[in-house]
Scaffold this motif. Structure first.
Motif: not given
Length: 362
Positions: A315-322, A352-357
């Motif tokens: 899955g890919l989910l948008g997430w607020d980095s703050t 976007m270069e460092n996606l957290k899984t």
């Protein structure tokens, strides 16, 4: 006419390997109202589907053109600041050519199968809340089912159930399978009709493929929401699963769904316990080329996507980095999105270069 049609089809098939339609559109994102510009490179209905998910109102078309597919790489590199995202549906032969610039990819569709080789109790444990509510409604309204191979029943199903149901679900963008294309599947299969007070109120078109029961199409009488609220649509799934189990099938094939975790058709099948698989029959990939922006993150926050990785589907989910990611967030995510075949979620932030899984099983 048949010869001309075959010539045109052959020409289009060959031309589509090198040429594609492109449209640059701009409109307001759903949920935020922010202006969002997207370049669609797509010969399919996928762009129309995505536009409905993306924009609050029909977007303005800024440009239409036919492009030479190999030139898209240069267009994206040169004009990346001219749009927020490019979405391209391209033949698989170009996968290595675009590998260096796409961020993630998927298919237009995923496949969903329900394994029913275990006991009924184990199968039922895989049901989510809505299927269990469907069982209650079946008892409340006295729904039963019957199997029919009568052509007059298929005619009624097609004209009074399938067509209006699809039209009500998808409106002007509905794709209606032609009668003559659906009829052969009925000829080699059957209809499962849901019966209320002696009358069929919904139905499912099915056929057998070895040890698997294929649930191909669904319909509700007149597309009436009253029947849907009473559970006539859910009852089709329940009775098909029960019928398949009682007749010693190993799986139910729920066919294809759009590759979005919040898509209504996908979620219905997922809630009945269906596993998710890559669409191996697809001859194209859907590539996403986004800018590093909060607007892109917001789109995927509200429209989480099923993507393909070297380790399978994810899955890919948008997430607020703050925002910190907590154990409560993970628990909610698992409850909402876990399905057999989807046991990981990537969190998309502006970095976007460092996606957290997030691994659902750890």
């Amino acid at each position: 006419m048949g010869l001309i049609r075959n010539i045109r089809s052959s020409f289009y098939s060959k031309a589509s390997q090198y040429l594609s339609r492109a449209a640059l559109v701009e409109g307001q994102l759903k949920n935020t109202g922010a202006s969002f510009r997207c370049l669609f490179v797509s010969p399919s209905r996928f762009a129309n589907y995505l536009i409905l998910k993306m924009y609050a109102q029909p977007p303005r078309v800024l440009q239409r053109r036919i492009i030479w597919i190999p030139s898209l790489k240069k267009i994206i590199k040169k004009s990346r600041n001219d749009f927020d995202m490019c979405v391209a549906v391209l033949p698989k032969k170009y996968d290595s050519y675009f590998k260096e610039i796409w961020h993630f990819k998927t298919h237009e569709w995923v496949r969903q199968f329900l394994d029913i080789s275990s006991t009924w109790e184990d199968i039922r444990r895989g049901f989510h809340k809505n299927p269990k509510e469907a069982e209650r409604k079946i008892r409340k309204y006295g729904f039963t089912f019957r199997i029919t191979t009568d052509l007059s029943d298929f005619d009624r199903f097609y004209h009074d159930m399938f067509v209006p149901h699809i039209q009500n679900q998808h409106g002007p963008h509905a794709y209606i399978d032609p009668y003559d294309e659906m009829k052969p599947f009925f000829r080699k299969g059957f209809l499962l009709e849901v019966i209320e007070k002696g009358h069929a109120v919904s139905g499912g078109l099915c056929f057998v493929d070895d040890e698997m029961l294929v649930f191909r199409r669904i319909g509700v009488l007149y597309g009436d929401k009253t029947y849907i609220k009473r559970g006539a649509q859910s009852a089709i799934y329940y009775f098909i699963i029960r019928f398949a189990k009682e007749n010693n099938f190993k799986k139910v094939d729920f066919m294809r769904s759009r590759s979005f975790l919040e898509d209504g058709v996908y979620r219905t099948k997922m809630e009945w316990g269906a596993a998710v698989h890559q669409d191996d029959e697809s001859d194209s990939w859907v590539y996403f080329f986004p800018k590093h922006s909060a607007k892109v993150v917001d789109f995927f926050k509200h429209n989480p996507l099923i993507i393909f990785t070297s380790n399978g589907l994810c899955g890919l989910l948008g997430w607020d980095s703050t925002m910190e990611f907590s154990s409560d967030n993970k628990e909610e995510m698992i409850k909402r999105y876990y399905a057999p075949g989807i046991d990981r979620m990537m969190l998309l932030t502006t970095d976007m270069e460092n996606l957290k899984t997030i691994d659902f099983k750890k």
